[in-house]
Motif scaffolding. Structure first.
Motif, short mmCIF file in Angstrom:
data_model
loop_
_atom_site.label_atom_id
_atom_site.label_comp_id
_atom_site.label_asym_id
_atom_site.label_seq_id
_atom_site.Cartn_x
_atom_site.Cartn_y
_atom_site.Cartn_z
N PRO A 105 -3.41 29.54 13.09
CA PRO A 105 -4.65 30.30 13.11
C PRO A 105 -5.95 29.48 13.07
N HIS A 106 -5.62 28.32 12.39
CA HIS A 106 -6.98 27.23 11.95
C HIS A 106 -7.23 26.36 13.07
N TRP A 107 -6.36 26.56 13.98
CA TRP A 107 -6.76 25.52 15.33
C TRP A 107 -7.11 26.50 16.45
N THR A 108 -7.85 25.65 17.47
CA THR A 108 -8.12 26.67 18.61
C THR A 108 -6.90 26.44 19.47
N VAL A 109 -6.77 27.34 20.52
CA VAL A 109 -5.61 27.69 21.41
C VAL A 109 -5.46 25.98 22.12
N THR A 110 -6.24 25.46 22.38
CA THR A 110 -6.10 23.91 22.98
C THR A 110 -5.39 23.06 21.81
N ARG A 111 -5.76 23.25 20.70
CA ARG A 111 -5.35 22.25 19.63
C ARG A 111 -3.87 22.58 19.25
N ASN A 112 -3.88 23.98 19.50
CA ASN A 112 -2.29 24.31 19.17
C ASN A 112 -1.29 23.88 20.33
N ILE A 113 -1.85 23.58 21.24
CA ILE A 113 -1.08 23.16 22.68
C ILE A 113 -0.89 21.27 22.68
N THR A 114 -1.91 20.88 21.93
CA THR A 114 -1.96 19.35 22.09
C THR A 114 -1.54 18.73 20.90
N GLU A 115 -1.39 19.61 19.69
CA GLU A 115 -1.20 18.65 18.20
C GLU A 115 0.14 18.16 18.31
N ALA A 116 1.18 18.84 18.50
CA ALA A 116 2.45 18.34 18.64
C ALA A 116 2.79 17.19 19.68
N GLN A 117 2.11 17.29 20.91
CA GLN A 117 2.19 16.34 21.99
C GLN A 117 1.54 15.05 21.44
N VAL A 118 0.37 15.00 20.52
CA VAL A 118 -0.14 13.82 19.96
C VAL A 118 0.66 13.31 18.63
N ARG A 119 0.71 14.18 17.58
CA ARG A 119 1.44 13.94 16.66
C ARG A 119 2.82 13.53 16.73
N VAL A 120 3.66 14.39 17.48
CA VAL A 120 5.19 14.03 17.40
C VAL A 120 5.50 13.06 18.73
N HIS A 121 4.98 13.45 19.93
CA HIS A 121 5.40 12.50 20.77
C HIS A 121 4.59 11.46 21.36
N GLY A 122 3.31 11.26 20.44
CA GLY A 122 2.56 9.98 20.68
C GLY A 122 1.89 9.94 21.71
N ARG A 123 1.65 11.14 22.43
CA ARG A 123 0.62 10.90 23.52
C ARG A 123 -0.77 10.79 23.13
N ASP A 124 -1.65 10.42 24.12
CA ASP A 124 -2.97 10.15 23.61
C ASP A 124 -3.56 11.65 24.15
N ARG A 125 -4.92 11.66 23.34
CA ARG A 125 -5.50 12.95 23.11
C ARG A 125 -5.91 13.69 24.51
N ALA A 126 -6.43 12.67 25.29
CA ALA A 126 -6.73 12.98 26.65
C ALA A 126 -5.70 13.52 27.54
N GLN A 127 -4.45 12.80 27.41
CA GLN A 127 -3.52 13.12 28.41
C GLN A 127 -2.95 14.47 27.94
N ALA A 128 -2.89 14.83 26.52
CA ALA A 128 -2.19 15.86 25.89
C ALA A 128 -3.29 17.30 26.30
N HIS A 129 -4.37 16.82 26.56
CA HIS A 129 -5.62 17.97 26.81
C HIS A 129 -5.23 18.24 28.30
N GLU A 130 -5.12 17.08 29.15
CA GLU A 130 -4.85 17.34 30.54
C GLU A 130 -3.66 18.39 30.59
N ARG A 131 -2.60 18.18 30.02
CA ARG A 131 -1.34 19.07 30.03
C ARG A 131 -1.82 20.39 29.43
N ALA A 132 -2.61 20.46 28.50
CA ALA A 132 -2.88 21.90 27.83
C ALA A 132 -3.79 22.62 28.95
N VAL A 133 -4.81 22.01 29.55
CA VAL A 133 -5.50 22.68 30.56
C VAL A 133 -4.36 23.10 31.69
N GLU A 134 -3.42 22.38 32.18
CA GLU A 134 -2.68 22.67 33.18
C GLU A 134 -1.82 24.03 32.70
#
Lengths: 268, 294
Positions: A105-134
């Protein structure tokens, strides 16, 4: 079935004190297969997926993901539990959707989707964001990218939760009663998303009370009762000859309850 | 009185034109409050023993400001160190390894139970118990050794005492905060492949902060006031600074007012900061006033 199953569960048991929640369950899920797990409340359906995702330990038996032992490693002639870091690595290859959504609840929808990609799978933010949009476009919530979960309806939250689980491209999705906490009018939007995933060939285990939906979308059903798999087979045969009285009783009781509940507008 | 409308009258009333109800008890209460406040204002301004000119003279006195600085420094350092230690103690209390749990529970019981004044005196007199402090392998060789009396100054004794005391209280506050977070959130984070540490720092703790901050604010305030205890170990905090003045001039009341003024200034600033933090960690939550915080 050809090749190694994506998921293989072999004779697992899980007890809470005297009560055996899982009493020797075995199950194979092949690539691209959708398995619907049905059964009365307390039959062990949710415990099964929670054990597969290693959110709960199993007391005996074994589980394999793509042929790799889950939760344990070989050490000499026996096995021993994996360190937490390795368990986390195995979990990353599975996606889980919870009955109560559990968006952060403390993160936006986008951050909910990007955070694991960034922190866990080591993707960069832009890449993760693209995936979230998709993914948000896929679940029909492109306009909610910056919302917080409390601003969304239950159905919207669950669609975001599905997008979040998909973000890291899991080998298998585990859906634990994804529509049980939803108001009746919000169920269909979530089922539509799940139907699309099934059509796209995603491997899934769906624990559900939506019998009609389960039989429509799944390749195979697994009927559980009192911690055991009582019957399983292709969904087309669920009402076929030779089905047990327990399954028949469950299905008829369920459709009756479901019908009367719908009339009263109650949640089931 | 209720009026019953005949079917003929329906639709002739619009509540938007309603007049306010007379509320005589409110008028009376308002009058009482006004009289009371006026009396207090009269007393404060017309009693010569407040010696307002003396208050003004010492309000920005360098010694008073230095004492204030010491009090604020002690509060901030003890609060930060105590919070970090408190989080670790809270995690220890929730650990599934028994001995860690027992040690943390024992610590909290001990340090919450001993008055901070006693702790300050104890740490200040540590040299009596341990004449020398050394770092080394337990029961083995030592790498360095220092005289306790050199290390334990009033400042270090005050910092140690206040920090250890504060940590015990913060541990309970943090534990309550952690327990307030839905366990399903932890499941969801672990399910996504976060490690235990990531789950705690990124998912559980930020949500626990909503519950942790309000009592921590009170804790911060009582710690600030608690720093007045350090005057017993010859630490020149705010209270000690004004005491030094009135011990010579006997202007006790005006000097205490100087101290009160500065305590209230700092506490007010802290309350403001607390409000900001609550908004920050309340993101995605509905505020008590019903609007969305973002």
């Amino acid at each position: 079935m050809t090749g190694v199953p994506v998921l293989s569960v072999r004779n697992i048991r899980r007890s809470f004190g005297e009560h055996a929640a899982l009493d020797g369950v075995s199950l194979d899920v092949a690539q691209g297969e959708v398995v619907a797990v049905i059964g009365p409340s307390g039959s062990g359906k949710s415990t099964l997926v929670r054990c597969v995702h290693q959110l709960e330990p199993i007391d005996s038996g074994a589980m394999y993901l793509d042929g790799e032992l889950l939760g344990h490693e070989h050490a000499g002639d026996r096995v021993r539990p994996l360190p937490p870091r390795r368990v986390a690595e195995q979990r990353r290859r599975m996606g889980m959707v919870f009955q109560q959504f559990q968006l952060f609840p403390h993160w936006t929808v986008t951050r909910n989707i990007t955070e694991a990609q960034v922190r866990v799978h080591g993707r960069d933010r832009a890449q993760a964001h693209e995936r979230a949009v998709e993914l948000l476009a896929k679940v029909g919530l492109a306009d909610k990218a910056d919302a917080y979960s409390r601003q969304l309806s239950g159905g919207q939250q669950q669609r975001v939760a599905i997008a979040r689980a998909l973000a890291t491209r899991p080998r298998i999705m585990l859906l634990d009663e994804p529509t049980s906490a939803l108001d009746p009018e919000l169920v269909d939007e979530v089922l539509t998303v799940i139907r699309d995933l099934a059509a796209a060939g995603l491997t899934m285990i769906i624990v559900t009370h939506e019998i009609a939906f389960a039989l429509e979308v799944a390749d195979r059903f697994v009927f559980m009762d009192r911690g055991r798999v009582v019957e399983q087979g292709p969904v087309a045969d669920v009402l076929g000859d030779g089905r047990s009285d327990r399954l028949r009783a469950f299905l008829s009781r369920y459709t009756q309850q479901r019908g009367s509940a719908r009339e009263e507008g109650a949640r089931v | 009185m209720t009026t019953t409308a005949t079917p003929h009258d329906l639709g002739h009333v619009d509540v938007a034109t309603a007049r306010p109800r007379p509320r005589p008890w409110r008028w009376l209460l308002g009058a009482l409050i006004a009289v009371g406040l006026a009396q207090v204002a009269w007393f404060v301004t017309h009693n010569p023993r407040f010696e307002w000119p003396v208050v003004a003279e010492y309000l920005f006195d360098p010694n008073v400001l230095a004492g204030l600085g010491t009090s604020v420094l002690l509060t901030v350092v003890a609060m930060l160190a105590g919070s970090v230690l408190g989080v670790l103690l809270a995690l220890g209390q929730l650990a599934d390894f028994g001995p860690v749990r027992w040690v943390c529970t024992l610590y909290i019981g001990l340090f919450r139970g001993i008055p901070p004044l006693v702790q300050l005196l104890f740490w200040f007199n540590l040299a009596y118990l341990l004449p020398r402090l050394s770092i080394g392998v337990p029961f083995g060789p030592t790498f360095g050794s220092w005289s306790t009396n050199d290390l334990i100054t009033p400042l270090t004794a005050a910092l140690i005492g206040l920090t250890l005391h504060e940590a015990a209280y913060m541990a309970e506050i943090v534990r309550a905060g952690i327990l307030s977070v839905d366990p399903g959130q932890r499941d969801a984070a672990m399910a996504m492949g976060f490690t235990g540490g990531q789950t705690f720092l990124r998912v559980v703790l930020p949500q626990a902060m909503r519950v942790i901050i309000p009592p921590s604010g009170s804790q911060f305030i009582s710690l600030l006031k608690g720093t007045s205890l350090v005057s017993v170990i010859a630490m020149t905090d705010l209270l000690h600074a004004v005491q030094t003045v009135y011990n010579q001039t006997y202007q006790i009341v005006p000097m205490l007012i100087v101290a009160c003024f500065w305590y209230l200034v700092v506490v007010t600033a802290l309350s403001f900061l607390q409000q900001r933090l609550e908004r920050r960690f309340g993101r995605g939550q509905r505020s008590t006033r019903g609007e969305w915080l973002a």
